[in-house]
Write a protein that holds these residues in place. Sequence first.
Motif, PDB file in Angstrom:
ATOM      1  N   LEU A   1      27.650  28.369  29.738  1.00  0.00           N
ATOM      2  CA  LEU A   1      26.736  27.344  29.240  1.00  0.00           C
ATOM      3  C   LEU A   1      25.794  26.979  30.384  1.00  0.00           C
ATOM      4  O   LEU A   1      26.231  26.509  31.437  1.00  0.00           O
ATOM      5  N   CYS A   2      24.508  27.199  30.183  1.00  0.00           N
ATOM      6  CA  CYS A   2      23.511  26.921  31.217  1.00  0.00           C
ATOM      7  C   CYS A   2      23.219  25.422  31.258  1.00  0.00           C
ATOM      8  O   CYS A   2      23.018  24.793  30.216  1.00  0.00           O
ATOM      9  N   LEU A   3      23.170  24.871  32.467  1.00  0.00           N
ATOM     10  CA  LEU A   3      22.964  23.441  32.656  1.00  0.00           C
ATOM     11  C   LEU A   3      21.648  23.177  33.379  1.00  0.00           C
ATOM     12  O   LEU A   3      21.441  23.652  34.498  1.00  0.00           O
ATOM     13  N   VAL A   4      20.776  22.411  32.730  1.00  0.00           N
ATOM     14  CA  VAL A   4      19.570  21.878  33.365  1.00  0.00           C
ATOM     15  C   VAL A   4      19.823  20.390  33.563  1.00  0.00           C
ATOM     16  O   VAL A   4      20.022  19.654  32.600  1.00  0.00           O
ATOM     17  N   SER A   5      19.835  19.951  34.801  1.00  0.00           N
ATOM     18  CA  SER A   5      20.441  18.655  35.116  1.00  0.00           C
ATOM     19  C   SER A   5      19.667  17.456  34.610  1.00  0.00           C
ATOM     20  O   SER A   5      20.222  16.376  34.458  1.00  0.00           O
TER      21      SER A   5
ATOM     22  N   ARG B   1      20.544  26.573  21.786  1.00  0.00           N
ATOM     23  CA  ARG B   1      21.262  25.711  20.859  1.00  0.00           C
ATOM     24  C   ARG B   1      20.436  25.348  19.630  1.00  0.00           C
ATOM     25  O   ARG B   1      20.971  25.271  18.518  1.00  0.00           O
ATOM     26  N   GLU B   2      19.140  25.101  19.812  1.00  0.00           N
ATOM     27  CA  GLU B   2      18.327  24.620  18.681  1.00  0.00           C
ATOM     28  C   GLU B   2      18.235  25.658  17.553  1.00  0.00           C
ATOM     29  O   GLU B   2      18.530  25.329  16.384  1.00  0.00           O
ATOM     30  N   PRO B   3      17.813  26.905  17.830  1.00  0.00           N
ATOM     31  CA  PRO B   3      17.787  27.873  16.725  1.00  0.00           C
ATOM     32  C   PRO B   3      19.175  28.229  16.205  1.00  0.00           C
ATOM     33  O   PRO B   3      19.326  28.527  15.011  1.00  0.00           O
ATOM     34  N   VAL B   4      20.184  28.181  17.071  1.00  0.00           N
ATOM     35  CA  VAL B   4      21.549  28.423  16.601  1.00  0.00           C
ATOM     36  C   VAL B   4      21.970  27.329  15.626  1.00  0.00           C
ATOM     37  O   VAL B   4      22.588  27.596  14.587  1.00  0.00           O
TER      38      VAL B   4
ATOM     39  N   LEU C   1      24.676  30.493  26.566  1.00  0.00           N
ATOM     40  CA  LEU C   1      24.074  29.536  25.643  1.00  0.00           C
ATOM     41  C   LEU C   1      23.280  28.535  26.466  1.00  0.00           C
ATOM     42  O   LEU C   1      23.761  27.979  27.450  1.00  0.00           O
ATOM     43  N   CYS C   2      22.023  28.342  26.082  1.00  0.00           N
ATOM     44  CA  CYS C   2      21.159  27.327  26.677  1.00  0.00           C
ATOM     45  C   CYS C   2      21.006  26.197  25.659  1.00  0.00           C
ATOM     46  O   CYS C   2      20.738  26.474  24.501  1.00  0.00           O
ATOM     47  N   ARG C   3      21.158  24.996  25.997  1.00  0.00           N
ATOM     48  CA  ARG C   3      21.523  24.563  27.316  1.00  0.00           C
ATOM     49  C   ARG C   3      22.243  23.235  27.206  1.00  0.00           C
ATOM     50  O   ARG C   3      22.131  22.521  26.208  1.00  0.00           O
ATOM     51  N   GLY C   4      22.996  22.923  28.246  1.00  0.00           N
ATOM     52  CA  GLY C   4      23.558  21.601  28.418  1.00  0.00           C
ATOM     53  C   GLY C   4      22.865  20.927  29.582  1.00  0.00           C
ATOM     54  O   GLY C   4      21.823  21.366  30.054  1.00  0.00           O
TER      55      GLY C   4
ATOM     56  N   ARG D   1      29.953  17.976  25.963  1.00  0.00           N
ATOM     57  CA  ARG D   1      31.193  18.441  25.340  1.00  0.00           C
ATOM     58  C   ARG D   1      30.894  19.175  24.035  1.00  0.00           C
ATOM     59  O   ARG D   1      31.504  20.203  23.728  1.00  0.00           O
ATOM     60  N   ARG D   2      29.936  18.663  23.291  1.00  0.00           N
ATOM     61  CA  ARG D   2      29.556  19.338  22.049  1.00  0.00           C
ATOM     62  C   ARG D   2      28.939  20.704  22.350  1.00  0.00           C
ATOM     63  O   ARG D   2      29.209  21.692  21.647  1.00  0.00           O
ATOM     64  N   ALA D   3      28.116  20.793  23.394  1.00  0.00           N
ATOM     65  CA  ALA D   3      27.516  22.068  23.771  1.00  0.00           C
ATOM     66  C   ALA D   3      28.587  23.068  24.200  1.00  0.00           C
ATOM     67  O   ALA D   3      28.495  24.271  23.901  1.00  0.00           O
ATOM     68  N   ILE D   4      29.603  22.597  24.896  1.00  0.00           N
ATOM     69  CA  ILE D   4      30.716  23.460  25.303  1.00  0.00           C
ATOM     70  C   ILE D   4      31.428  24.010  24.065  1.00  0.00           C
ATOM     71  O   ILE D   4      31.768  25.199  23.991  1.00  0.00           O
ATOM     72  N   GLU D   5      31.653  23.163  23.082  1.00  0.00           N
ATOM     73  CA  GLU D   5      32.308  23.597  21.845  1.00  0.00           C
ATOM     74  C   GLU D   5      31.468  24.668  21.136  1.00  0.00           C
ATOM     75  O   GLU D   5      32.001  25.651  20.619  1.00  0.00           O
TER      76      GLU D   5
END
Length: 266
Positions: free
Chosen positions: A89-93, A34-37, A59-62, A75-79
């Motif tokens: 969407l990869c999730l790190v808890s 997400r950051e470089p994107v 996409l990493c990560r939520g 929700r923003r990461a999903i969008e």
Amino acid sequence: MRFSLNQWTTRHWPLPDLAAGCAAAGVTGVGLWREPVAEYGAARAARLVRDHGLAVTSLCRGGFFGEPDAVEVNRRAIEEAAELGAPVLCLVSGGLAAGSRDLDGALARVADVLGEVAPYAGEHGVRLAIEPLHPMFCSDRCVVATLGQALDLAAPHPSDQVGVMIDTYHLWWDPAVWDGIARAGAQDRIALFQVADWTTPLPEGVLTGRGMLGDGCIDLRRFRAAVDAAGYAGPIEVEIFNEALWAMPGPDALALTLARYREHVE
């Protein structure tokens, strides 16, 4: 080709060069972060990879569900994943709250936030992949440490909304992992398969200790055979956090990674 280059494997390779380099090497999949994107612009990034004939495999990560704004952030990461055409969407808890010893409470919070965001992911055609991390990360990064825990968290949700990540680096140590992979396959829960090797001693800070494929002690081909037998036929992302690899020119790092993948995974 099932090989997919996770962007963090060649962390300092600018996205336009990465896309061109993958296309030149015959690589057809990339896992983005997400950051470089965000720096490049999601819509622009989506066009870039598409123009180079690449599919965004994840996409990493939520995740980080303990944060007070976790629902909004996820929700923003999903969008963003939907905009990129990323199916996963990869999730790190996330770890324990500062000063907390309540591991059960942290896991309950993960379940609660998943319940809030899973339907939203389904509406956007994005599958959430719960990633269990090695127990050494449990306190500060990920309270989900086993594949069994990840599957239990996914169980209340439709499999097309919530699945699990099989990552060799984080799961190789667990004697229950083979039964877990079979269970994940039977429940159609395998959302993504990632590979890296385990080498010791770990570096200071631990996070950048992932080894190049074939340099460590993980039976990578056994993992690939297990996920294949469980019915997973999707991309295999190579995700390696390693300072020596990051210091290499992008094309050289990709060539090495692809060669080791063919030798030790494929």
